[in-house]
Scaffold this motif. Structure first.
Motif, PDB file in Angstrom:
ATOM      1  N   SER A   3      28.484   7.588  42.126  1.00 27.22           N
ATOM      2  CA  SER A   3      29.557   7.073  41.268  1.00 27.22           C
ATOM      3  C   SER A   3      30.842   6.933  42.075  1.00 27.22           C
ATOM      4  N   VAL A   4      31.674   6.008  41.627  1.00 31.35           N
ATOM      5  CA  VAL A   4      33.031   5.856  42.150  1.00 31.35           C
ATOM      6  C   VAL A   4      33.966   5.799  40.945  1.00 31.35           C
ATOM      7  N   THR A   5      35.107   6.498  41.037  1.00 29.64           N
ATOM      8  CA  THR A   5      36.058   6.533  39.932  1.00 29.64           C
ATOM      9  C   THR A   5      37.438   6.096  40.403  1.00 29.64           C
ATOM     10  N   VAL A   6      38.094   5.277  39.606  1.00 22.96           N
ATOM     11  CA  VAL A   6      39.480   4.886  39.886  1.00 22.96           C
ATOM     12  C   VAL A   6      40.348   5.251  38.679  1.00 22.96           C
ATOM     13  N   ARG A   7      41.615   5.507  38.946  1.00 22.74           N
ATOM     14  CA  ARG A   7      42.541   6.004  37.921  1.00 22.74           C
ATOM     15  C   ARG A   7      43.731   5.057  37.729  1.00 22.74           C
ATOM     16  N   ASP A   8      44.129   4.857  36.480  1.00 24.49           N
ATOM     17  CA  ASP A   8      45.336   4.100  36.135  1.00 24.49           C
ATOM     18  C   ASP A   8      45.909   4.744  34.869  1.00 24.49           C
ATOM     19  N   HIS A   9      46.860   4.113  34.210  1.00 23.18           N
ATOM     20  CA  HIS A   9      47.366   4.726  32.981  1.00 23.18           C
ATOM     21  C   HIS A   9      47.973   3.672  32.060  1.00 23.18           C
ATOM     22  N   VAL A  33      46.222   8.769  30.851  1.00 22.66           N
ATOM     23  CA  VAL A  33      45.785   8.595  32.241  1.00 22.66           C
ATOM     24  C   VAL A  33      44.305   8.244  32.159  1.00 22.66           C
ATOM     25  N   ASP A  35      40.625   7.234  33.627  1.00 27.10           N
ATOM     26  CA  ASP A  35      39.663   7.276  34.733  1.00 27.10           C
ATOM     27  C   ASP A  35      38.451   6.429  34.386  1.00 27.10           C
ATOM     28  N   GLU A  37      34.777   5.501  35.712  1.00 27.26           N
ATOM     29  CA  GLU A  37      33.701   5.876  36.648  1.00 27.26           C
ATOM     30  C   GLU A  37      32.593   4.838  36.587  1.00 27.26           C
ATOM     31  N   VAL A  50      30.827   0.006  44.441  1.00 30.57           N
ATOM     32  CA  VAL A  50      31.518  -1.159  43.898  1.00 30.57           C
ATOM     33  C   VAL A  50      32.707  -1.444  44.820  1.00 30.57           C
ATOM     34  N   ASP A  51      33.171  -2.665  44.838  1.00 28.77           N
ATOM     35  CA  ASP A  51      34.390  -3.035  45.564  1.00 28.77           C
ATOM     36  C   ASP A  51      35.547  -2.307  44.884  1.00 28.77           C
ATOM     37  N   ILE A  52      36.029  -1.233  45.527  1.00 32.33           N
ATOM     38  CA  ILE A  52      37.008  -0.381  44.851  1.00 32.33           C
ATOM     39  C   ILE A  52      38.331  -1.128  44.622  1.00 32.33           C
ATOM     40  N   ARG A 115      31.634   5.325  32.724  1.00 30.99           N
ATOM     41  CA  ARG A 115      32.216   6.398  31.919  1.00 30.99           C
ATOM     42  C   ARG A 115      33.728   6.277  32.016  1.00 30.99           C
TER      43      ARG A 115
END
Lengths: 132, 132, 132, 132, 132, 132
Positions: A3-9, A33, A35, A37, A50-52, A115
């Protein structure tokens, strides 16, 4: 499973309908906030999930379409309690649509799950997970 | 699958029995930051996983019954190594009992799973998850 | 110099007036995770900075008087941009008044400074500090 | 299901090959904060998931064999994009080998799963999970 | 005194010269999570410390000019140990220059101080603070 | 002004004497996540504040002399309320002594200040700062 997770808000106003919400029935607001996944059983030819860069851009676009708004005034949420858990599903489904439309690149076709977690404070958060 | 998590904490003294515990065989203590995750496949009529107010209150009650104690002196833990992972199960089982007793509201009958995580420091934590 | 800090949070709606605020001129909201730091040069007779129980209660009371509201509708904030930094000052000044009124106990008379930090997201926060 | 997680970190240099990596095709570096989660369905005779001291030592050894290096110069990674998700698998597989070799103690034979998460910044992280 | 802080990050490779650096004398890398705190004694006419949008953009620009590089190859750092504390000063001084050049807006002329913190891992960070 | 901070932790049991402590008058315990900040106005010849390796080792030694103990039984703390703020001073003073004894290296003679923060939970922490 990888898995790869990125964060924004996002920062939104809203109110809830129903006694269970107590003081949150009044118009108030929240920073969520967010996340996101992304999951798949095997890495792609570039050795990634995935292309992060694209994943972050798409999450930012989905967040941008929700942020700095009063959700009570959004036609799409008319009569809906926009709870943290419900918004997690909204964001996950919009990301899933972006993946389906190719916005995360061709490699993203190998993604199998998603997720989304929304942190509403230092003591509460909610998630929604789904297959792709 | 949806989830909602609430956070609280306990501060306890205890000691362990067994060479594997090294210096922790001596009486010492810990702050456990406690996360209780509630899960269900669909939201209820209010569009939520659980009444987060009641969830927080019940977690606080379960934590209150453990906190500010020397667990070595608690009859219920006589002869038991109250490891972080074991205490995660204790808290999860007590929350499951509270759900069964209706303390989280009627809507909580739709909950299907529970995960409790105890953070013992910035570099170690433990979890227990179970079905409901 | 000694300090003790306690954390709480508020969830509010508001909007801003002025081009500098960009999209935040629309009604939106925020969770502010609130840290209140109490300072003094020496500890009291109990070897503490402040009664942490009372400090937490007073912070909770100050937060409760702000939370679950649309600040645009609060008479006390009419015509005011309730920015994060401004709200940090509001909370610090209300805590200072509570200290002056004896609500944090007699020992709190030895406090000499206060710093309030409001975290609005994982990438932005603001503080206000003052003498007592 | 029970789990115990321990945290350590590595600091490495590397570069990536492929247009998808954009500016990260240049030699750069990263701190990866590494979380290793050990899982099993039941606790052992000492009421624990794993000897947390040995788990931390083995994670530290695995991290030490990667840290303070330019991964582009490591023969074992020749021609490989050492992405965050790939490195999560490398660490998980090395920990699995250590478990198999008995380095986490006899009790670790009851472990059934492993999940390694690498945090590359405050807004991105990746995981790999596998059975044992 | 008021302050506003924004967060960004950089990912760089570098090596150090000097026995004190031990294994970090080899080429390695780091993620630095960068916090830039802007200070002033009074708020401006908009009730803010600084235009947080411009502050974030300028911090992102300063970070962008450092990130995804091997600092050993940057002419500006020739023969310099680019320690965490030194890089905090580099970033602070570049932000101070941007403020002086008007890049944070006219209101930023009221800023009186700056503090930059670089987090290199979950167990180490460094700061540099200066007047404006 | 420059600073470098390193983090470690201790796990202790203790009790307090005095009504102000409420339930904490009973034997309980805490994890204290300990941050030690070292300050100086200028960097040394290696471009650093302090040898971070030695700083971490000394902090670990100071923490090791406190951890896995019941502080009520330590002769040095007889009749003392070992509050979080008091323990911050104990650790700061022991680090100052180590600096004075040369345990952080010759370069550490340039240090001018120290700040120690003990986090006792996700909602409370305390600090002590002093000159060197």
């Amino acid at each position: 499973m990888f898995s790869v997770t990125v964060r924004d808000h996002i920062m939104i106003a809203h109110s809830f309908s129903g006694e269970v919400f107590g003081p949150a029935q009044k118009l108030h607001g929240a920073t969520f906030v967010v996340d996101a996944e992304f999951r798949r059983p095997d890495l792609d030819a570039d050795n990634i999930v995935v292309d992060i860069g694209l994943a972050g851009e798409q999450l930012h676009a989905v967040c941008g379409a929700l942020s700095y708004r009063n959700l009570d005034d959004e036609p799409g949420f008319a009569g809906v309690n926009t709870s943290t858990e419900y918004l997690a599903k909204v964001i996950a489904d919009r990301l899933a649509a972006a993946i389906g439309a190719g916005s995360l690149g061709a490699g993203a076709s190998g993604l199998t799950g998603l997720r989304v977690t929304l942190h509403e404070s230092h003591i509460a958060w909610a998630s929604y997970e789904r297959d792709l």
